[in-house]
Design a protein around this motif. Structure first.
Motif, PDB file in Angstrom:
ATOM      1  N   ARG A   1      28.072  28.408  48.571  1.00 56.40           N
ATOM      2  CA  ARG A   1      28.965  29.555  48.810  1.00 56.40           C
ATOM      3  C   ARG A   1      30.132  29.539  47.828  1.00 56.40           C
ATOM      4  N   ASP A   2      30.649  28.360  47.524  1.00 57.81           N
ATOM      5  CA  ASP A   2      31.749  28.267  46.561  1.00 57.81           C
ATOM      6  C   ASP A   2      31.287  28.729  45.178  1.00 57.81           C
ATOM      7  N   PHE A   3      30.065  28.348  44.809  1.00 55.35           N
ATOM      8  CA  PHE A   3      29.501  28.779  43.527  1.00 55.35           C
ATOM      9  C   PHE A   3      29.449  30.303  43.468  1.00 55.35           C
ATOM     10  N   VAL A   4      28.906  30.920  44.522  1.00 52.85           N
ATOM     11  CA  VAL A   4      28.799  32.381  44.562  1.00 52.85           C
ATOM     12  C   VAL A   4      30.192  33.010  44.557  1.00 52.85           C
ATOM     13  N   ALA A   5      31.112  32.420  45.297  1.00 48.92           N
ATOM     14  CA  ALA A   5      32.472  32.970  45.372  1.00 48.92           C
ATOM     15  C   ALA A   5      33.148  32.976  44.003  1.00 48.92           C
ATOM     16  N   MET A   6      32.827  32.000  43.162  1.00 57.35           N
ATOM     17  CA  MET A   6      33.419  31.962  41.821  1.00 57.35           C
ATOM     18  C   MET A   6      32.628  32.795  40.817  1.00 57.35           C
ATOM     19  N   MET A   7      31.313  32.824  40.979  1.00 60.25           N
ATOM     20  CA  MET A   7      30.482  33.546  40.019  1.00 60.25           C
ATOM     21  C   MET A   7      30.541  35.067  40.206  1.00 60.25           C
ATOM     22  N   GLU A   8      30.714  35.516  41.425  1.00 56.75           N
ATOM     23  CA  GLU A   8      30.742  36.962  41.650  1.00 56.75           C
ATOM     24  C   GLU A   8      31.878  37.638  40.874  1.00 56.75           C
ATOM     25  N   PRO A   9      33.120  37.132  40.945  1.00 58.32           N
ATOM     26  CA  PRO A   9      34.171  37.778  40.131  1.00 58.32           C
ATOM     27  C   PRO A   9      33.924  37.607  38.631  1.00 58.32           C
ATOM     28  N   HIS A  10      33.280  36.513  38.253  1.00 58.20           N
ATOM     29  CA  HIS A  10      32.944  36.299  36.840  1.00 58.20           C
ATOM     30  C   HIS A  10      31.983  37.406  36.376  1.00 58.20           C
ATOM     31  N   HIS A  11      30.947  37.662  37.170  1.00 58.22           N
ATOM     32  CA  HIS A  11      29.991  38.714  36.836  1.00 58.22           C
ATOM     33  C   HIS A  11      30.641  40.093  36.895  1.00 58.22           C
ATOM     34  N   GLN A  12      31.500  40.304  37.880  1.00 59.66           N
ATOM     35  CA  GLN A  12      32.188  41.593  37.997  1.00 59.66           C
ATOM     36  C   GLN A  12      33.086  41.822  36.782  1.00 59.66           C
ATOM     37  N   GLY A  13      33.715  40.759  36.286  1.00 59.46           N
ATOM     38  CA  GLY A  13      34.528  40.876  35.072  1.00 59.46           C
ATOM     39  C   GLY A  13      33.687  41.321  33.889  1.00 59.46           C
ATOM     40  N   ALA A  14      32.477  40.767  33.779  1.00 61.55           N
ATOM     41  CA  ALA A  14      31.573  41.181  32.699  1.00 61.55           C
ATOM     42  C   ALA A  14      31.203  42.654  32.847  1.00 61.55           C
ATOM     43  N   ILE A  15      30.975  43.081  34.080  1.00 59.72           N
ATOM     44  CA  ILE A  15      30.648  44.491  34.341  1.00 59.72           C
ATOM     45  C   ILE A  15      31.801  45.386  33.895  1.00 59.72           C
ATOM     46  N   GLU A  16      33.014  45.032  34.269  1.00 57.55           N
ATOM     47  CA  GLU A  16      34.175  45.853  33.917  1.00 57.55           C
ATOM     48  C   GLU A  16      34.418  45.883  32.412  1.00 57.55           C
ATOM     49  N   MET A  17      34.182  44.759  31.745  1.00 51.82           N
ATOM     50  CA  MET A  17      34.346  44.733  30.293  1.00 51.82           C
ATOM     51  C   MET A  17      33.281  45.606  29.621  1.00 51.82           C
ATOM     52  N   ALA A  18      32.056  45.561  30.151  1.00 51.78           N
ATOM     53  CA  ALA A  18      30.985  46.397  29.605  1.00 51.78           C
ATOM     54  C   ALA A  18      31.292  47.878  29.853  1.00 51.78           C
ATOM     55  N   GLN A  19      31.872  48.190  31.007  1.00 46.84           N
ATOM     56  CA  GLN A  19      32.259  49.579  31.279  1.00 46.84           C
ATOM     57  C   GLN A  19      33.316  50.050  30.292  1.00 46.84           C
TER      58      GLN A  19
END
Length: 135
Positions: free
Chosen positions: A65-83
């Motif tokens: 769960r900690d891994f997912v909790a840290m990776m989700e904002p990391h992936h969301q950051g990539a999404i926002e940068m791509a946007q």
């Protein structure tokens, strides 16, 4: 006693003079672009700030769960940068890559949520073929 300046170094190859001129033009262009790309830079700065804040999740004692909790904002950051690239960029190859990043990162977020039996994030529209430089 008179001092003279050392002789000015000469460019050994004629192409070096052209390269030096091109570098100066490139630098001048980059300085001008600095003002033009402000909205893009601001969007990326905001995405990075949200990502870093989100990745500072408090440990729960559950590594997965900690891994997912840290990776989700990391992936969301990539999404926002791509946007931001889709919104402000003009290179068609990079815009296609940005679209792929958005889709892939959304899929990975969903897969991580499923892996820990967490509810899926809300659905979002796929990236479109918006004209560059339009919000």
């Amino acid at each position: 006693m008179t001092h003279s300046l050392p002789p000015r170094p000469r460019l050994r190859h004629p192409a070096a003079a052209g390269l030096a001129g091109a570098l100066l033009l490139s630098l001048a262009s980059a300085l001008q672009a600095g003002t033009d790309e402000r909205p893009f830079l601001d969007a990326n700065d905001a995405a990075m700030a949200r990502m870093m804040a989100g990745m500072a999740a408090k440990p729960t004692g559950d590594v997965d769960r900690d891994f997912v909790a840290m990776m989700e904002p990391h992936h969301q950051g990539a999404i926002e940068m791509a946007q931001a690239e889709l919104r402000y960029g003009s290179n068609e190859q990079l815009r296609r890559i940005a679209q792929e990043i958005i889709v892939e990162q959304q899929q990975e977020i969903a897969a991580m949520q499923l892996a820990i039996n967490a509810p899926l994030p809300p659905s979002q529209p796929s990236p479109d073929q918006a004209t560059p430089n339009q919000p």
